[in-house]
Design a protein around this motif. Sequence first.
Motif, PDB file in Angstrom:
ATOM      1  N   VAL A  51      12.846  16.398  14.782  1.00  0.00           N
ATOM      2  CA  VAL A  51      13.195  15.299  13.874  1.00  0.00           C
ATOM      3  C   VAL A  51      11.944  14.874  13.119  1.00  0.00           C
ATOM      4  O   VAL A  51      10.931  14.500  13.741  1.00  0.00           O
ATOM      5  N   THR A  52      12.094  14.939  11.807  1.00  0.00           N
ATOM      6  CA  THR A  52      10.963  14.545  10.968  1.00  0.00           C
ATOM      7  C   THR A  52      11.047  13.056  10.710  1.00  0.00           C
ATOM      8  O   THR A  52      12.075  12.564  10.221  1.00  0.00           O
ATOM      9  N   PRO A  53      10.090  12.263  11.024  1.00  0.00           N
ATOM     10  CA  PRO A  53      10.169  10.796  10.791  1.00  0.00           C
ATOM     11  C   PRO A  53      10.238  10.492   9.300  1.00  0.00           C
ATOM     12  O   PRO A  53       9.637  11.184   8.481  1.00  0.00           O
ATOM     13  N   TYR A  54      11.077   9.441   8.983  1.00  0.00           N
ATOM     14  CA  TYR A  54      11.247   9.038   7.578  1.00  0.00           C
ATOM     15  C   TYR A  54      10.005   8.328   7.081  1.00  0.00           C
ATOM     16  O   TYR A  54       9.463   7.425   7.739  1.00  0.00           O
ATOM     17  N   GLN A  55       9.590   8.758   5.938  1.00  0.00           N
ATOM     18  CA  GLN A  55       8.434   8.144   5.313  1.00  0.00           C
ATOM     19  C   GLN A  55       8.859   7.470   4.022  1.00  0.00           C
ATOM     20  O   GLN A  55       9.474   8.105   3.168  1.00  0.00           O
ATOM     21  N   GLN A  56       8.638   6.199   3.971  1.00  0.00           N
ATOM     22  CA  GLN A  56       9.017   5.439   2.781  1.00  0.00           C
ATOM     23  C   GLN A  56       8.135   5.845   1.612  1.00  0.00           C
ATOM     24  O   GLN A  56       6.915   5.981   1.772  1.00  0.00           O
ATOM     25  N   PRO A  57       8.756   6.069   0.450  1.00  0.00           N
ATOM     26  CA  PRO A  57       7.922   6.457  -0.694  1.00  0.00           C
ATOM     27  C   PRO A  57       6.977   5.319  -1.075  1.00  0.00           C
ATOM     28  O   PRO A  57       7.278   4.139  -0.877  1.00  0.00           O
TER      29      PRO A  57
END
Length: 400
Positions: A51-57
């Motif tokens: 699972v790739t952690p979500y990175q906020q733009p």
Amino acid sequence: MTNQPYGGGYGYGAQEPPVTPYQEPPVTPYQQPPVTPYQEPPVTPYQEPPVTPYQQPPVTPYQQPQSQPHAQPQAWPGQAYDDPYDPYADQQDTQQWQGQTWETQMQPPVAAAEETSYLPPQGVAPVQAAEPAPVGGAEPAPEYGPATLAGNSRVTDAQRARAEGRSPVIEPGMQPALLAAVLGLLLAGGAALGTYALLVPLVVLQGVTAAGWFRLNGMWPARQGIALGFLGALVADAAMLVSDRSPGVILGALGVWVLLSLVLQLRSHADPDERMYGLMATVVAAALAIAAGGYLAADADAVVVGAVAVAAAMVVRALPVTTAVSVVIAVAAAAGAGYAVGGMSSDGALMGVGAAVCALIGHRVASYDYPSRFVHFTAGVALPLAAAGPVVYTLGRVFG
């Protein structure tokens, strides 16, 4: 020279070749192939993907544009432009609805018919629509009943009665009554002149009786039944003329025509109910037409008194008064006409009353079930006179 003996081949003195004995080929024994044992394939355990952690733009800070003079384009009516410097720009040129809207959630209750109906102002008489007058002697427009809340308001009383399962009663009126009176006077005049003079209006009466009865029962066209009933009346008239006006011929003709009607209906391919209905209509039509021949079997004086009494009763019965009053006046008028025509005697008055009672019964029958213009000008004219025929003969024999 050769070393072979003389003659060559297998001749005399030659040696035969050696015989090799037959040897069967060796049999190789069958060997079953080796069986390899079944080995299940190896099971690879399931591994969830990483699972790739979500990175906020990254958020780019807002930079206010440089103030440059520019010209706004001309806006159409009802069109607004987004101006970043005017927070109320969307409300300046936007078209706004200020009328009342229809609310679908809550509606006022529907008022009753009495509350919504039109009421004329107090103290002012409502204007009544003029009744349509007949043009050129035509029949006036049909009378419609009161309007209803459930159904068509333009429905006649007869149509509403049939829809409700009731039998409508609409009396013929003055015109059929006048025609019945004219036909009655023709019968009286023909009887005074002679037998063959009486036969002409009698044949007309019998034909109209057969046609009117079928239409009164809602059966049209019914040419076969009408022709059969009318033919029975003609046969009965001819038999009476041959037998010196014997009344027994009427009973014989009735029996023969009932049997003939039964045979014809049995040959029909209609439904059983329809065949029974047609049989009853045919028998009754023939019976009424044949029974009208009682005028031919009666004495001339009795025919004159009875026909004049029926004519007077029909005219008085059509007067625009209540039913009970018109019936009483019609019987009284028939008694007076019979008394005057019958030589100022009580026998003539009684004969007039008897003929008028039978005529009123026939008039009432002609007002039932399917009253129409055609019914009124056939059954409404003929049934009163046809119903009085047997009574005229019977009372003529009693008072004669």
